[in-house]
Write a protein that holds these residues in place. Structure first.
Motif, PDB file in Angstrom:
ATOM      1  N   ALA A  89      43.299  46.966  28.695  1.00 59.20           N
ATOM      2  CA  ALA A  89      43.876  46.054  27.713  1.00 59.20           C
ATOM      3  C   ALA A  89      45.297  45.683  28.114  1.00 59.20           C
ATOM      4  N   ASN A  90      45.626  44.415  27.954  1.00 58.41           N
ATOM      5  CA  ASN A  90      46.962  43.870  28.213  1.00 58.41           C
ATOM      6  C   ASN A  90      47.402  43.960  29.670  1.00 58.41           C
ATOM      7  N   SER A  91      46.444  44.147  30.590  1.00 56.90           N
ATOM      8  CA  SER A  91      46.808  44.189  32.012  1.00 56.90           C
ATOM      9  C   SER A  91      46.974  42.787  32.585  1.00 56.90           C
ATOM     10  N   GLY A  92      46.413  41.796  31.899  1.00 55.24           N
ATOM     11  CA  GLY A  92      46.510  40.428  32.389  1.00 55.24           C
ATOM     12  C   GLY A  92      45.485  40.078  33.445  1.00 55.24           C
ATOM     13  N   THR A 122      44.123  39.898  17.932  1.00 56.26           N
ATOM     14  CA  THR A 122      44.958  38.892  18.562  1.00 56.26           C
ATOM     15  C   THR A 122      44.204  38.250  19.711  1.00 56.26           C
ATOM     16  N   ILE A 126      43.985  35.241  29.822  1.00 56.14           N
ATOM     17  CA  ILE A 126      44.451  35.708  31.119  1.00 56.14           C
ATOM     18  C   ILE A 126      43.955  34.697  32.143  1.00 56.14           C
ATOM     19  N   THR A 136      40.843  36.494  25.744  1.00 57.34           N
ATOM     20  CA  THR A 136      40.952  37.924  25.479  1.00 57.34           C
ATOM     21  C   THR A 136      41.029  38.152  23.973  1.00 57.34           C
ATOM     22  N   ASP A 138      42.666  41.185  21.579  1.00 58.03           N
ATOM     23  CA  ASP A 138      43.507  42.379  21.645  1.00 58.03           C
ATOM     24  C   ASP A 138      43.759  42.801  23.087  1.00 58.03           C
ATOM     25  N   GLY A 139      43.966  41.809  23.955  1.00 55.31           N
ATOM     26  CA  GLY A 139      44.302  42.063  25.351  1.00 55.31           C
ATOM     27  C   GLY A 139      43.136  42.384  26.254  1.00 55.31           C
ATOM     28  N   ARG A 140      41.901  42.405  25.720  1.00 52.62           N
ATOM     29  CA  ARG A 140      40.720  42.723  26.535  1.00 52.62           C
ATOM     30  C   ARG A 140      39.933  41.452  26.832  1.00 52.62           C
TER      31      ARG A 140
END
Length: 185
Positions: A89-92, A122, A126, A136, A138-140
């Motif tokens: 998560a949130n690695s972009g 959220t 990416i 994405t 929640d960043g996934r």
């Protein structure tokens, strides 16, 4: 001329079978021969969800729908969306590359602000493995599964012990998956 068409069809089936082995424990359904599974996979690939490269130009819609696993995250057409445990998560970035990206196409971002209906979390984007924006939650990164032929299908649930449908709260649902032997690590 006829032999070229036959060879192209056979080649497509072989390529589909090879691609489907790229993400691990994706085995044919009980009673399905490998040849039938390859033919089915090839048909799914040609009629499955659009990849990032084939994205519509309008905004993406994320909503929830009832499935055999409860309320899950789907796109505007009702196609089930998945997350991949190997993504951070949130690695972009996405960890699903090469053959994996063929079997698990990215949810393309399209253009404009995504439309949300009943979705918590959220939404962002990416740069996907093909260079196009990937949605994405929640960043996934979010993905489709090529064997989900119709809205509401959840055939990708638990594949390889790493692919999961997403609940209305943005959290992966780990029940109802394909049984997986415990890892030694």
């Amino acid at each position: 001329m006829t032999s070229r068409i036959v060879l192209s069809t056979v080649g497509l089936a072989a390529a589909a079978a090879f691609a489907l082995t790229g993400c691990g424990a994706d085995t044919p359904a009980a009673g399905t021969t490998p040849a039938a599974a390859s033919t089915t996979a090839a048909a799914s690939m040609t009629s499955g969800p659009a990849s990032s490269a084939d994205a519509a130009t309008g905004p993406v819609t994320l909503k929830t729908a009832s499935s055999s696993l409860g309320e899950v995250l789907v796109d505007g057409a009702g196609k089930t969306l998945y997350v991949f445990d190997k993504d951070t998560a949130n690695s972009g970035s996405s960890s699903c590359v090469d053959k994996c990206a063929t079997v698990w196409p990215a949810l393309a971002a399209g253009s404009g602000t995504p439309t949300l209906d009943g979705v918590a979390g959220t939404v962002g984007t990416i740069t996907g493995v093909d260079g196009s924006p990937q949605v994405t939650l929640d960043g996934r990164p979010l993905y489709y599964f090529v064997k989900d032929a119709a809205a509401g299908d959840v055939a990708g649930q638990g594949v390889g012990g790493t692919w999961w449908v997403v609940g209305t709260d943005g959290v992966k649902i780990t029940t109802g998956g394909v049984p997986v032997a415990p890892s030694s690590s």
